[in-house]
Design a protein around this motif. Structure first.
Motif, PDB file in Angstrom:
ATOM      1  N   SER A  48       0.854  -1.184   0.097  1.00 21.24           N
ATOM      2  CA  SER A  48       0.093  -0.230   0.188  1.00 21.24           C
ATOM      3  C   SER A  48       0.999   1.074  -0.081  1.00 21.24           C
ATOM      4  O   SER A  48       0.589   2.103  -0.773  1.00 21.24           O
ATOM      5  CB  SER A  48      -0.940   0.031   1.268  1.00 21.24           C
ATOM      6  N   ILE A  49       2.042   1.134   0.679  1.00 20.13           N
ATOM      7  CA  ILE A  49       2.926   2.536   0.972  1.00 20.13           C
ATOM      8  C   ILE A  49       3.290   2.504  -0.523  1.00 20.13           C
ATOM      9  O   ILE A  49       3.695   3.836  -0.972  1.00 20.13           O
ATOM     10  CB  ILE A  49       3.824   2.167   2.169  1.00 20.13           C
ATOM     11  N   ILE A  50       4.007   1.745  -0.876  1.00 19.84           N
ATOM     12  CA  ILE A  50       4.855   1.405  -2.247  1.00 19.84           C
ATOM     13  C   ILE A  50       3.868   2.015  -3.450  1.00 19.84           C
ATOM     14  O   ILE A  50       4.241   3.077  -4.208  1.00 19.84           O
ATOM     15  CB  ILE A  50       5.483   0.403  -2.546  1.00 19.84           C
ATOM     16  N   ALA A  51       2.694   1.409  -3.553  1.00 25.86           N
ATOM     17  CA  ALA A  51       1.836   1.811  -4.574  1.00 25.86           C
ATOM     18  C   ALA A  51       1.303   3.131  -4.598  1.00 25.86           C
ATOM     19  O   ALA A  51       0.993   3.594  -5.506  1.00 25.86           O
ATOM     20  CB  ALA A  51       0.629   0.663  -4.666  1.00 25.86           C
ATOM     21  N   SER A  52       1.213   3.798  -3.530  1.00 27.24           N
ATOM     22  CA  SER A  52       0.437   4.948  -3.042  1.00 27.24           C
ATOM     23  C   SER A  52       1.521   5.868  -3.087  1.00 27.24           C
ATOM     24  O   SER A  52       1.276   6.928  -3.343  1.00 27.24           O
ATOM     25  CB  SER A  52      -0.333   5.256  -1.973  1.00 27.24           C
ATOM     26  N   ALA A  53       2.687   5.831  -3.340  1.00 25.32           N
ATOM     27  CA  ALA A  53       3.951   6.826  -3.465  1.00 25.32           C
ATOM     28  C   ALA A  53       3.720   7.421  -4.730  1.00 25.32           C
ATOM     29  O   ALA A  53       3.592   6.788  -5.680  1.00 25.32           O
ATOM     30  CB  ALA A  53       5.281   6.039  -3.244  1.00 25.32           C
ATOM     31  N   ALA A  54       4.286   8.504  -5.037  1.00 22.75           N
ATOM     32  CA  ALA A  54       4.136   9.219  -6.192  1.00 22.75           C
ATOM     33  C   ALA A  54       5.343   8.628  -7.072  1.00 22.75           C
ATOM     34  O   ALA A  54       5.243   8.850  -8.376  1.00 22.75           O
ATOM     35  CB  ALA A  54       4.396  10.771  -6.039  1.00 22.75           C
ATOM     36  N   ASP A  55       6.190   8.150  -6.463  1.00 30.94           N
ATOM     37  CA  ASP A  55       7.480   7.778  -7.148  1.00 30.94           C
ATOM     38  C   ASP A  55       7.990   6.613  -6.380  1.00 30.94           C
ATOM     39  O   ASP A  55       7.231   5.828  -5.654  1.00 30.94           O
ATOM     40  CB  ASP A  55       8.433   8.913  -7.276  1.00 30.94           C
ATOM     41  N   GLU A  56       9.305   6.044  -6.625  1.00 29.39           N
ATOM     42  CA  GLU A  56       9.831   5.323  -5.716  1.00 29.39           C
ATOM     43  C   GLU A  56      10.083   5.323  -4.365  1.00 29.39           C
ATOM     44  O   GLU A  56      10.036   6.767  -4.173  1.00 29.39           O
ATOM     45  CB  GLU A  56      11.441   4.753  -6.623  1.00 29.39           C
ATOM     46  N   VAL A  57      10.189   4.541  -3.581  1.00 27.56           N
ATOM     47  CA  VAL A  57      10.361   4.625  -2.152  1.00 27.56           C
ATOM     48  C   VAL A  57      11.564   3.880  -1.617  1.00 27.56           C
ATOM     49  O   VAL A  57      11.903   2.815  -1.900  1.00 27.56           O
ATOM     50  CB  VAL A  57       9.150   3.981  -1.292  1.00 27.56           C
ATOM     51  N   CYS A  58      12.414   4.571  -0.745  1.00 28.08           N
ATOM     52  CA  CYS A  58      13.602   4.146  -0.461  1.00 28.08           C
ATOM     53  C   CYS A  58      13.244   3.300   0.770  1.00 28.08           C
ATOM     54  O   CYS A  58      12.296   3.408   1.591  1.00 28.08           O
ATOM     55  CB  CYS A  58      14.412   5.005   0.047  1.00 28.08           C
ATOM     56  N   VAL A  59      14.086   2.127   0.887  1.00 24.41           N
ATOM     57  CA  VAL A  59      13.900   1.367   2.077  1.00 24.41           C
ATOM     58  C   VAL A  59      14.201   1.857   3.368  1.00 24.41           C
ATOM     59  O   VAL A  59      13.496   1.720   4.521  1.00 24.41           O
ATOM     60  CB  VAL A  59      14.537   0.120   1.942  1.00 24.41           C
ATOM     61  N   CYS A  60      14.903   2.904   3.364  1.00 33.13           N
ATOM     62  CA  CYS A  60      15.165   3.669   4.448  1.00 33.13           C
ATOM     63  C   CYS A  60      13.959   4.480   5.232  1.00 33.13           C
ATOM     64  O   CYS A  60      13.853   4.735   6.161  1.00 33.13           O
ATOM     65  CB  CYS A  60      16.379   4.698   4.218  1.00 33.13           C
ATOM     66  N   ASP A  61      13.023   4.831   4.243  1.00 36.05           N
ATOM     67  CA  ASP A  61      11.726   5.330   4.518  1.00 36.05           C
ATOM     68  C   ASP A  61      10.591   4.276   4.993  1.00 36.05           C
ATOM     69  O   ASP A  61       9.639   4.673   5.396  1.00 36.05           O
ATOM     70  CB  ASP A  61      11.154   6.224   3.366  1.00 36.05           C
ATOM     71  N   LEU A  62      10.699   3.247   4.387  1.00 36.36           N
ATOM     72  CA  LEU A  62       9.767   1.896   4.972  1.00 36.36           C
ATOM     73  C   LEU A  62      10.024   1.584   6.207  1.00 36.36           C
ATOM     74  O   LEU A  62       9.206   1.294   7.051  1.00 36.36           O
ATOM     75  CB  LEU A  62       9.910   1.005   3.782  1.00 36.36           C
ATOM     76  N   THR A  63      11.157   1.333   6.675  1.00 26.48           N
ATOM     77  CA  THR A  63      11.551   0.652   7.707  1.00 26.48           C
ATOM     78  C   THR A  63      10.999   1.185   9.073  1.00 26.48           C
ATOM     79  O   THR A  63      10.345   0.536   9.750  1.00 26.48           O
ATOM     80  CB  THR A  63      13.226   0.323   7.764  1.00 26.48           C
ATOM     81  N   PRO A  64      11.176   2.627   8.986  1.00 26.10           N
ATOM     82  CA  PRO A  64      10.689   3.023  10.423  1.00 26.10           C
ATOM     83  C   PRO A  64       9.094   3.092  10.531  1.00 26.10           C
ATOM     84  O   PRO A  64       8.433   3.374  11.585  1.00 26.10           O
ATOM     85  CB  PRO A  64      11.197   4.809  10.218  1.00 26.10           C
ATOM     86  N   GLN A  65       8.458   2.785   9.464  1.00 27.58           N
ATOM     87  CA  GLN A  65       7.194   2.632   9.555  1.00 27.58           C
ATOM     88  C   GLN A  65       6.593   1.582  10.324  1.00 27.58           C
ATOM     89  O   GLN A  65       5.271   1.308  10.613  1.00 27.58           O
ATOM     90  CB  GLN A  65       6.459   2.801   8.021  1.00 27.58           C
ATOM     91  N   PHE A  66       7.333   0.608  10.926  1.00 27.37           N
ATOM     92  CA  PHE A  66       7.025  -0.877  11.137  1.00 27.37           C
ATOM     93  C   PHE A  66       7.728  -1.100  12.279  1.00 27.37           C
ATOM     94  O   PHE A  66       8.762  -0.427  12.613  1.00 27.37           O
ATOM     95  CB  PHE A  66       7.177  -1.868  10.206  1.00 27.37           C
ATOM     96  N   ASP A  67       7.250  -1.882  13.338  1.00 27.49           N
ATOM     97  CA  ASP A  67       7.727  -2.112  14.613  1.00 27.49           C
ATOM     98  C   ASP A  67       8.323  -3.671  14.616  1.00 27.49           C
ATOM     99  O   ASP A  67       8.431  -4.315  15.331  1.00 27.49           O
ATOM    100  CB  ASP A  67       6.711  -2.364  15.379  1.00 27.49           C
ATOM    101  N   VAL A  68       9.184  -3.816  13.312  1.00 28.07           N
ATOM    102  CA  VAL A  68       9.823  -5.145  13.145  1.00 28.07           C
ATOM    103  C   VAL A  68      11.446  -4.659  12.743  1.00 28.07           C
ATOM    104  O   VAL A  68      11.647  -3.268  12.285  1.00 28.07           O
ATOM    105  CB  VAL A  68       9.206  -5.877  12.404  1.00 28.07           C
TER     106      VAL A  68
END
Length: 119
Positions: A48-68
């Motif tokens: 959902s995060i990747i598909a809704s982004a206007a462009d590509e998404v860095c893993v550095c921006d994805l990781t903090p969104q989760f508690d894993v």
């Protein structure tokens, strides 16, 4: 309503015709693997995060969104890649992800088959 009260007239003989848009076995197996990849809450949220982004998404921006942990996020992203839902590119230290539009279109088309109408 009991089974005795329910009376359905056969359509086109004794059976209801199969829609031309129905999946064959290979397409059903492919679809199942895609939906299996999305069946995990973390992967569904990542998609959902990747598909809704206007462009590509860095893993550095994805990781903090989760508690894993980071390796757990990497595993989930690998599953999404293997299902053909996202692609990525390494640039230096970071990996950038983007959705594969043809796969999203395929899923959308699959899910938009009109439901049969009650007659």
């Amino acid at each position: 309503m009991s089974k005795q009260q329910l009376s359905l007239e056969p359509v086109g003989g004794c059976c209801v015709p199969i829609m031309d848009a129905a999946l064959d076995g290979a397409a059903a197996a492919e679809g199942a693997s895609v939906f299996k990849a999305l069946a995990d809450p973390i992967r569904l949220r990542l998609m959902s995060i990747i598909a809704s982004a206007a462009d590509e998404v860095c893993v550095c921006d994805l990781t903090p969104q989760f508690d894993v942990s980071g390796p757990t996020i990497s595993h989930h992203l690998k599953v999404l890649r293997e299902a053909g839902l996202v692609d990525c590119e390494r640039r230096g230290t970071w990996v950038y992800y983007w959705p594969l539009p043809e796969r999203l279109t395929w899923m959308s088309t699959l899910l938009s088959v009109p439901a049969p109408t009650a007659g």
